[in-house]
Design a protein around this motif. Structure first.
Motif, PDB file in Angstrom:
ATOM      1  N   ASP A 186       0.435  -0.899   0.514  1.00 39.57           N
ATOM      2  CA  ASP A 186      -0.315  -0.609  -0.379  1.00 39.57           C
ATOM      3  C   ASP A 186       0.898   1.247  -0.082  1.00 39.57           C
ATOM      4  N   GLY A 187       1.822   1.542   0.350  1.00 45.11           N
ATOM      5  CA  GLY A 187       2.892   2.540  -0.506  1.00 45.11           C
ATOM      6  C   GLY A 187       3.709   3.010   1.033  1.00 45.11           C
ATOM      7  N   ILE A 188       3.601   4.498   0.622  1.00 42.08           N
ATOM      8  CA  ILE A 188       4.208   5.069   2.405  1.00 42.08           C
ATOM      9  C   ILE A 188       3.193   6.051   2.122  1.00 42.08           C
ATOM     10  N   ARG A 189       2.707   6.230   3.678  1.00 40.09           N
ATOM     11  CA  ARG A 189       1.443   7.558   4.427  1.00 40.09           C
ATOM     12  C   ARG A 189       3.441   8.109   5.259  1.00 40.09           C
ATOM     13  N   PHE A 190       3.268   9.358   4.144  1.00 45.52           N
ATOM     14  CA  PHE A 190       3.885  10.781   5.102  1.00 45.52           C
ATOM     15  C   PHE A 190       3.214  11.355   5.555  1.00 45.52           C
ATOM     16  N   GLN A 191       3.112  11.838   7.124  1.00 45.72           N
ATOM     17  CA  GLN A 191       2.411  12.508   7.953  1.00 45.72           C
ATOM     18  C   GLN A 191       3.050  13.694   8.743  1.00 45.72           C
ATOM     19  N   SER A 192       2.711  14.943   9.226  1.00 42.18           N
ATOM     20  CA  SER A 192       3.650  16.196   9.709  1.00 42.18           C
ATOM     21  C   SER A 192       2.296  16.376  10.507  1.00 42.18           C
ATOM     22  N   ARG A 193       3.062  17.837  10.979  1.00 37.64           N
ATOM     23  CA  ARG A 193       1.785  17.855  11.585  1.00 37.64           C
ATOM     24  C   ARG A 193       0.289  18.826  10.776  1.00 37.64           C
ATOM     25  N   ASP A 194       1.057  19.546   9.295  1.00 37.32           N
ATOM     26  CA  ASP A 194       0.367  20.457   8.387  1.00 37.32           C
ATOM     27  C   ASP A 194      -0.194  19.327   7.237  1.00 37.32           C
ATOM     28  N   ARG A 195       0.977  17.956   6.798  1.00 38.61           N
ATOM     29  CA  ARG A 195       0.497  17.682   6.069  1.00 38.61           C
ATOM     30  C   ARG A 195       0.824  16.952   6.067  1.00 38.61           C
ATOM     31  N   VAL A 196      -0.271  16.029   4.985  1.00 36.87           N
ATOM     32  CA  VAL A 196      -0.771  13.996   5.076  1.00 36.87           C
ATOM     33  C   VAL A 196      -0.651  13.453   3.557  1.00 36.87           C
ATOM     34  N   LEU A 197       0.298  12.939   3.300  1.00 38.42           N
ATOM     35  CA  LEU A 197       0.238  12.596   1.731  1.00 38.42           C
ATOM     36  C   LEU A 197       0.103  10.513   1.305  1.00 38.42           C
ATOM     37  N   HIS A 198      -0.583  10.578   0.922  1.00 39.47           N
ATOM     38  CA  HIS A 198      -0.093   8.934   0.505  1.00 39.47           C
ATOM     39  C   HIS A 198       0.772   8.748  -0.407  1.00 39.47           C
ATOM     40  N   ALA A 199       1.682   7.946  -0.141  1.00 44.42           N
ATOM     41  CA  ALA A 199       1.933   7.524  -1.629  1.00 44.42           C
ATOM     42  C   ALA A 199       1.713   6.191  -2.465  1.00 44.42           C
ATOM     43  N   ARG A 200       1.507   5.733  -3.422  1.00 41.14           N
ATOM     44  CA  ARG A 200       0.444   4.177  -3.496  1.00 41.14           C
ATOM     45  C   ARG A 200       1.645   3.879  -4.964  1.00 41.14           C
ATOM     46  N   PRO A 201       2.278   2.900  -5.010  1.00 40.59           N
ATOM     47  CA  PRO A 201       2.914   2.011  -6.887  1.00 40.59           C
ATOM     48  C   PRO A 201       1.695   1.713  -7.288  1.00 40.59           C
ATOM     49  N   HIS A 202       1.763   1.292  -8.328  1.00 35.12           N
ATOM     50  CA  HIS A 202       1.253   1.285  -9.523  1.00 35.12           C
ATOM     51  C   HIS A 202       1.011  -0.319  -9.553  1.00 35.12           C
ATOM     52  N   SER A 203       2.002  -1.275  -9.274  1.00 33.68           N
ATOM     53  CA  SER A 203       1.093  -2.371  -9.404  1.00 33.68           C
ATOM     54  C   SER A 203       2.160  -3.232  -8.087  1.00 33.68           C
ATOM     55  N   ASP A 204       2.139  -4.551  -7.561  1.00 30.82           N
ATOM     56  CA  ASP A 204       2.467  -5.113  -6.582  1.00 30.82           C
ATOM     57  C   ASP A 204       4.199  -5.694  -7.234  1.00 30.82           C
ATOM     58  N   VAL A 205       5.357  -5.663  -6.344  1.00 26.55           N
ATOM     59  CA  VAL A 205       5.938  -6.509  -6.269  1.00 26.55           C
ATOM     60  C   VAL A 205       6.575  -7.830  -5.797  1.00 26.55           C
ATOM     61  N   THR A 211       1.040   7.026  -7.314  1.00 26.06           N
ATOM     62  CA  THR A 211      -0.286   8.099  -7.299  1.00 26.06           C
ATOM     63  C   THR A 211      -0.095   7.975  -5.965  1.00 26.06           C
ATOM     64  N   ILE A 212      -0.497   9.858  -5.682  1.00 24.84           N
ATOM     65  CA  ILE A 212       0.071  10.173  -4.841  1.00 24.84           C
ATOM     66  C   ILE A 212      -1.882  11.677  -4.138  1.00 24.84           C
ATOM     67  N   GLU A 213      -1.941  11.099  -3.620  1.00 25.46           N
ATOM     68  CA  GLU A 213      -3.256  11.416  -2.403  1.00 25.46           C
ATOM     69  C   GLU A 213      -2.625  12.218  -1.324  1.00 25.46           C
ATOM     70  N   GLU A 214      -3.062  13.436  -1.292  1.00 19.33           N
ATOM     71  CA  GLU A 214      -3.591  14.698  -0.233  1.00 19.33           C
ATOM     72  C   GLU A 214      -4.106  14.189   0.595  1.00 19.33           C
ATOM     73  N   LEU A 215      -4.127  14.309   2.167  1.00 16.97           N
ATOM     74  CA  LEU A 215      -5.260  14.065   2.767  1.00 16.97           C
ATOM     75  C   LEU A 215      -5.416  15.191   3.726  1.00 16.97           C
ATOM     76  N   THR A 216      -6.851  15.181   4.345  1.00 13.75           N
ATOM     77  CA  THR A 216      -6.267  16.429   4.989  1.00 13.75           C
ATOM     78  C   THR A 216      -5.654  16.225   6.275  1.00 13.75           C
ATOM     79  N   ALA A 217      -5.047  16.870   6.606  1.00  9.85           N
ATOM     80  CA  ALA A 217      -4.408  16.733   8.378  1.00  9.85           C
ATOM     81  C   ALA A 217      -5.343  16.432   9.307  1.00  9.85           C
TER      82      ALA A 217
END
Length: 302
Positions: free
Chosen positions: A216-235, A296-302
């Motif tokens: 499911d990729g990587i979720r990056f989160q700080s106090r003011d920002r949340v990004l969820h980046a996912r690979p196109h397919s499984d490896v 793909t990168i999705e920006e979420l609500t912090a």
């Protein structure tokens, strides 16, 4: 940049056709190389045309083999010899699985005060520092927090990839980025879901959390920002060095001041490319190039 590996290892990898418990196997290929999370990070960084210096603790004949391998590969090292014997790991890889046996390594026997000062002096002279891996017995559990404070005092930034109390102490020390995987995050914080675990580490003082979530990729989160980046397919392959490859991308992003979403994109693509390679610390560069635009990168609500 500088990478710090307190529990360096000699990584032995056996490639077999199919691993079957209780059976004899013909080893198709055997490889021994210097390993440990920070060393793996440095290998990936250097394979991408950047430079990194490796420091950390080694000991005994295994430690000498670790140093010899790094020098053969042209990797810059300033490792510190301490008493005891460095550990080894064994990884048995077939087409679908990776089975790993990790020695704990000897407890630190001599020279911690000298080793610590030497590593902190090196850390203060680098703008980007990666401190990662397990903490050997005899080394203070807050060692990563000490490294963070020393680097911050010199104006640098630190990524920490650790587990348990060492991860919590690094958060309290104000690490700029922590990079646990989901299991490590939940185990350290005692939480049952990722959101709460991440929130706890940020509340403790970490600048940002890059949580590895496997396929499911990587979720990056700080106090003011949340990004969820996912690979196109499984490896499929050997996931051992995937997190280290992700850290390498994040470190390069800090070194070269990439926008955050680019650092996370590269971290996901490079992590997938590491899974495709049988050896930790190496990546499939063709897959990396193909995977990067597909993340793909999705920006979420912090």
């Amino acid at each position: 940049m500088l990478t710090i590996t307190l529990n360096a290892a000699l990584d032995v990898t056996y490639e077999v056709a199919a691993l079957q418990r209780g059976e004899s196997h013909v080893v198709q290929k055997a490889t021994a190389q210097a390993g440990g999370k920070g060393i793996n990070v440095a290998r990936v960084v250097c394979s991408l045309g950047r430079t990194a210096t490796i420091t950390g603790l080694i000991a005994g004949t295994t430690g000498a083999a670790i140093r010899d391998d790094l020098r053969r590969c042209g990797l810059s090292e300033d490792l510190v010899d301490v008493g005891g014997e460095s550990r080894r790991t064994m990884n048995v890889v077939d087409a679908h699985t990776s089975t790993i046996f990790n020695e704990r390594g000897d407890a630190l026997v001599v020279g911690w005060d000298v080793a610590q000062e030497r590593m902190l002096r090196l850390a203060r002279s680098h703008r980007v520092v990666v401190a990662s891996g397990s903490v050997p017995a005899g080394v203070p559990v807050d060692v990563y927090a000490r490294i963070v404070r020393a680097v911050h005092d010199a104006g640098g930034v630190v990524i920490v990839d650790a587990t348990g109390d060492a991860l919590l102490e690094a958060a309290r020390g104000g690490a700029d980025i922590l990079k646990p995987n989901a299991q490590e995050l939940l185990a350290a914080t005692g939480r049952s879901n990722i959101d709460d675990g991440i929130a706890d580490l940020i509340d403790l003082g970490a600048g940002g959390i890059a949580a590895s979530l496997g396929a499911d990729g990587i979720r990056f989160q700080s106090r003011d920002r949340v990004l969820h980046a996912r690979p196109h397919s499984d490896v499929h392959g050997n996931p051992t060095g995937a997190g280290d490859a992700a850290v390498a991308a994040l470190a390069i992003g800090l070194e070269e001041q990439w926008p955050l979403y680019e650092s996370v994109r590269h971290a996901v693509a490079l992590s997938a490319a590491a899974v495709a390679h049988p050896l930790a610390g190496h990546v499939d560069h063709d897959l990396y190039s193909r995977s990067l635009p597909a993340v793909t990168i999705e920006e979420l609500t912090a």
